[in-house]
Enzyme design. Structure first.
Site, short mmCIF file in Angstrom:
data_model
loop_
_atom_site.label_atom_id
_atom_site.label_comp_id
_atom_site.label_asym_id
_atom_site.label_seq_id
_atom_site.Cartn_x
_atom_site.Cartn_y
_atom_site.Cartn_z
CD GLU A 83 -3.06 -0.71 0.05
OE1 GLU A 83 -3.16 0.44 -0.39
OE2 GLU A 83 -3.75 -1.65 -0.38
CD GLU A 114 5.75 -21.71 10.59
OE1 GLU A 114 5.87 -22.04 11.77
OE2 GLU A 114 4.78 -21.06 10.15
#
Length: 300
Positions: A83, A114
């Site tokens: 954004e 992960e």
């Protein structure tokens, strides 16, 4: 530290009968737990303040802010970094995210990735890090190998490193320059850190990026004057921003914005300083993009 000993993995005493509650009571329980997030963030505001100052000083000199995470944590990084370009017209590389499993893992869970600390190191090594970069490792537990591997390498390269976790004394926090351990307590749904932990981390990432951009001159008053006006909604927002600041009609704002190729800052300086486009751009260059200072320079 054993996973079972972490507060993010503990059972919440206020939701022990969750499966027996009616719809309203489940919602109320979740809401009451979410209300605790605000105090938890307030407790770490002094550390967030230090992190923002470190980010600001480095971005001001051409550095980068890089989020690293796995699963939900990686997705939160992408939500914030993606954004920044449309909101603040930042270069794509200024704020970015590295996620375990790559971009595809944003849409399809890649839980095993992960656990690969060495992959975290490899993925961030290609960024050619240096002292002007900030790397924030996001992990609710504070012990996820992927971001730990990444921040270890980042620190070795001289980057400023930050841990964003939900457990005090976290493993990743022991190796970073700063640790934001926002302790929101056990989740309503035991171990589901996509809930309070993720909400707290989303809020903090918003705080870090937005405050940094304000300090970099990408905001005038509380308006996004570096908005990338490349669609109908954003062009309309840009015009209304110009109207508010320069106190002109929609038509004048539209005409001026067209002159500046949809760039809000020079349009504001043109109108407030009563100067042409070239003079407005020169004033912005001399003020390093800070609109308030550019207006004063244009008036001289």
């Amino acid at each position: 530290m054993e996973l079972s000993s972490l507060i993010t993995e503990q059972r919440n005493p206020h939701s022990m009968n969750l499966d027996q509650q009616n719809t309203y009571d489940i919602l109320k329980t979740i809401h009451q737990e979410d209300a605790k997030i605000h105090q938890a963030i307030e407790n770490v505001l002094p550390i967030i303040d230090q992190v923002v100052e470190a980010v600001y000083q480095r971005l001001l000199r051409g550095g980068r802010l890089i989020y690293v995470g796995a699963g939900t944590s990686g997705r939160l990084g992408y939500l914030d970094s993606s954004e920044c370009q449309p909101t603040f017209m930042t270069p794509p590389e200024m704020v970015q995210t590295i996620m375990a499993g790559g971009v595809d893992a944003f849409f399809q869970a890649s839980e095993g990735s992960e656990d690969q600390g060495s992959q975290g190191k490899e993925d961030i090594a290609v960024k050619d890090l240096g002292p002007l970069d900030v790397v924030i490792g996001i992990t609710a537990s504070g012990r996820t190998p992927y971001p730990i591997g990444a921040v270890k390498h980042a620190k070795e390269q001289g980057a400023f490193t930050v841990a964003l976790t939900c457990n005090e004394g976290s493993e990743i926090g022991q190796i970073t320059d700063r640790a934001i351990d926002v302790v929101v307590g056990p989740e309503v749904l035991t171990g589901s850190t996509r809930m309070k932990a993720a909400t707290a981390h989303k809020m903090i990432l918003n705080m870090i990026s937005t405050t940094t951009m304000v300090k970099l001159g990408k905001v005038y008053e509380n308006l996004m004057v570096d908005v990338q006006a490349n669609n109908v909604k954003l062009r309309d927002r840009a015009k209304r921003i110009i109207m508010d600041i320069a106190e002109v009609t929609y038509e004048v704002a539209e005409e001026t914005l067209a002159t500046t190729n949809n760039h809000v800052k020079p349009a504001i300086v043109m109108l407030k300083g009563e100067v042409d486009y070239e003079t407005a751009n020169r004033a912005l260059d001399e003020s390093d993009g800070y609109v308030r200072e550019a207006i004063q320079l244009a008036k001289q």
